[in-house]
Design an enzyme around this catalytic site. Structure first.
Site, PDB file in Angstrom:
ATOM      1  N   SER A  99       0.723  -1.091   0.285  1.00  0.00           N
ATOM      2  CA  SER A  99      -0.069   0.236  -0.185  1.00  0.00           C
ATOM      3  C   SER A  99       0.824   1.111  -0.002  1.00  0.00           C
ATOM      4  O   SER A  99       1.517   1.451   0.947  1.00  0.00           O
ATOM      5  CB  SER A  99      -0.979  -0.267   0.944  1.00  0.00           C
ATOM      6  OG  SER A  99      -1.582   1.391   1.119  1.00  0.00           O
ATOM      7  N   HIS A 103       2.159  11.957  -0.099  1.00  0.00           N
ATOM      8  CA  HIS A 103       1.153  13.542   0.421  1.00  0.00           C
ATOM      9  C   HIS A 103       3.067  14.580  -0.035  1.00  0.00           C
ATOM     10  O   HIS A 103       3.807  14.952   1.054  1.00  0.00           O
ATOM     11  CB  HIS A 103       1.371  13.108   1.373  1.00  0.00           C
ATOM     12  CG  HIS A 103      -0.359  13.145   1.926  1.00  0.00           C
ATOM     13  ND1 HIS A 103      -1.887  12.839   1.739  1.00  0.00           N
ATOM     14  CD2 HIS A 103       0.408  12.113   3.179  1.00  0.00           C
ATOM     15  CE1 HIS A 103      -2.757  12.639   1.945  1.00  0.00           C
ATOM     16  NE2 HIS A 103      -1.756  11.252   3.099  1.00  0.00           N
ATOM     17  N   HIS A 113      -2.061   7.585  -4.886  1.00  0.00           N
ATOM     18  CA  HIS A 113      -2.315   6.280  -3.940  1.00  0.00           C
ATOM     19  C   HIS A 113      -2.363   4.711  -4.636  1.00  0.00           C
ATOM     20  O   HIS A 113      -3.236   5.176  -5.637  1.00  0.00           O
ATOM     21  CB  HIS A 113      -4.026   6.733  -3.009  1.00  0.00           C
ATOM     22  CG  HIS A 113      -4.400   5.065  -2.664  1.00  0.00           C
ATOM     23  ND1 HIS A 113      -5.251   4.047  -3.107  1.00  0.00           N
ATOM     24  CD2 HIS A 113      -4.023   3.657  -1.846  1.00  0.00           C
ATOM     25  CE1 HIS A 113      -5.694   3.198  -2.876  1.00  0.00           C
ATOM     26  NE2 HIS A 113      -4.671   3.298  -1.231  1.00  0.00           N
ATOM     27  N   ARG A 117      -2.973  -6.526  -3.931  1.00  0.00           N
ATOM     28  CA  ARG A 117      -3.090  -7.119  -2.246  1.00  0.00           C
ATOM     29  C   ARG A 117      -3.612  -8.735  -2.852  1.00  0.00           C
ATOM     30  O   ARG A 117      -3.888  -8.773  -3.593  1.00  0.00           O
ATOM     31  CB  ARG A 117      -4.576  -6.343  -1.908  1.00  0.00           C
ATOM     32  CG  ARG A 117      -5.672  -6.094  -2.028  1.00  0.00           C
ATOM     33  CD  ARG A 117      -6.393  -5.502  -1.120  1.00  0.00           C
ATOM     34  NE  ARG A 117      -7.881  -5.217  -1.837  1.00  0.00           N
ATOM     35  CZ  ARG A 117      -7.973  -3.820  -2.680  1.00  0.00           C
ATOM     36  NH1 ARG A 117      -7.034  -3.306  -2.474  1.00  0.00           N
ATOM     37  NH2 ARG A 117      -8.977  -4.161  -2.851  1.00  0.00           N
ATOM     38  N   GLY A 265      -6.430  -6.396  13.459  1.00  0.00           N
ATOM     39  CA  GLY A 265      -5.794  -6.189  14.237  1.00  0.00           C
ATOM     40  C   GLY A 265      -4.726  -5.899  13.590  1.00  0.00           C
ATOM     41  O   GLY A 265      -4.182  -6.305  14.292  1.00  0.00           O
ATOM     42  N   GLY A 266      -4.886  -4.852  12.999  1.00  0.00           N
ATOM     43  CA  GLY A 266      -3.458  -4.639  11.910  1.00  0.00           C
ATOM     44  C   GLY A 266      -2.776  -3.908  13.232  1.00  0.00           C
ATOM     45  O   GLY A 266      -3.348  -3.393  13.754  1.00  0.00           O
TER      46      GLY A 266
END
Length: 307
Positions: A99, A103, A113, A117, A265-266
């Site tokens: 990912s 900016h 962006h 995946r 829960g990353g």
């Protein structure tokens, strides 16, 4: 149903590609910036796996940049993944991807962006279900037709080997996905968005993911090079910070990747690294009629065929 695959034989080349993509993107972005370098933070996921967070800050060109790799495991797919796949509730999963969120400092360089995946879900006594997803999109603050055409021409070229209908389909999906419903406006000028891709079989689907991943920097780097020396002042910087607020709103309210990461829960620091370093909100802001700021809304924040 997707093609049956050997998980080990599938995961190994995908993971190798994602590692190499992360390395390549960081090298190109460091070269374009010319002063700052990425730092790496390796981490482990509570249920298995982990990732490599790479972070660049306060560069000459990039105010903040993140290029993250993760490969995590879990006992239950989060709601962000099962909302449209109720049959996968309580399935074990593996999710891996790269990912990217950039900016820039100069308001004349758009924020960008990208994500690619691969996800596998498993339930007892059933074949694994797998799919690819990803895409890239561009969020300008000051629009340039040349940049928009180049961005979408590169996206179209990435799709062409896979069929003439692929670019129009995934461009439309991107326009619809990166849309702030509460604002009634798109986040930017779009690009590509795809998900749940497995109907082509593993090899072709993986090839398409690679084409999208490889094309992102080909689409973005020339725009950065053209705009990074553009003079700007306080007015442009203030407008950039205001428009960055839209980016925050989308990521926290709608982005499926953000929700997937938090619900599974990353690592929070890595997930929220996509947010801009400086941002502002102004009550009931309206751009001055005839201004360059107004032109963004009138000409660029609309669904449009740039090719």
């Amino acid at each position: 149903m997707p093609e049956k695959i050997n998980l080990t034989e599938a995961i190994t080349p995908v993971k190798a590609y994602l590692h190499a993509l992360q390395d390549r993107l960081c090298t190109i972005l460091e070269t374009e910036d010319g002063s700052a370098q990425f730092t790496e933070d390796s981490w482990k996921h509570q249920a298995g796996g982990g990732g490599r967070t790479r972070y660049l800050a306060d560069g000459s060109v990039f105010e903040k940049a993140g290029v993250n790799f993760s490969h995590v495991q879990g006992f239950n797919l989060p709601p962000a993944a099962t909302a449209k796949r109720p049959e996968l509730v309580d399935a074990r999963f593996q999710a891996m991807g790269v990912s990217v969120v950039i900016h820039p400092l100069n308001p004349y360089i758009p924020t960008s962006h990208a994500n690619v995946r691969f996800i596998v879900a498993e339930k007892p006594d059933a074949d694994p279900i797998w799919w690819f997803g990803g895409g890239f999109d561009l969020t300008p603050y000051y629009g340039f037709d040349e940049d928009c055409r180049h961005w979408h021409q590169t996206a179209k070229a990435a799709c062409e080997p896979f069929g003439n209908d692929v670019y129009p389909h995934y461009k439309k999906w991107c326009d619809e996905y990166f849309y702030l419903k509460h604002r009634h406006e798109p986040r930017g000028i779009g690009g590509l968005f795809f998900d749940d891709l497995n109907e082509w079989g593993f090899e072709k689907s993986f090839a398409f993911m690679r084409s999208v991943g490889d094309s992102y920097i080909q689409a973005y780097q020339p725009i950065v090079a053209r705009r990074k020396s553009h003079l700007f002042g306080e007015r442009e910087r203030n407008f950039q910070c205001y428009r960055r607020g839209r980016y925050v709103e989308f990521n926290l309210l709608y982005d499926r990747g953000t929700l997937f990461g938090l619900q599974s829960g990353g690592r929070t620091e890595s997930i929220l690294m996509s947010l801009p370093p400086l941002v502002s909100w102004k009550y009931s802001y309206q751009p001055e009629l005839g201004s360059e700021e107004a032109k963004l809304y009138e000409k660029y924040l609309i669904a449009k065929d740039w090719v």
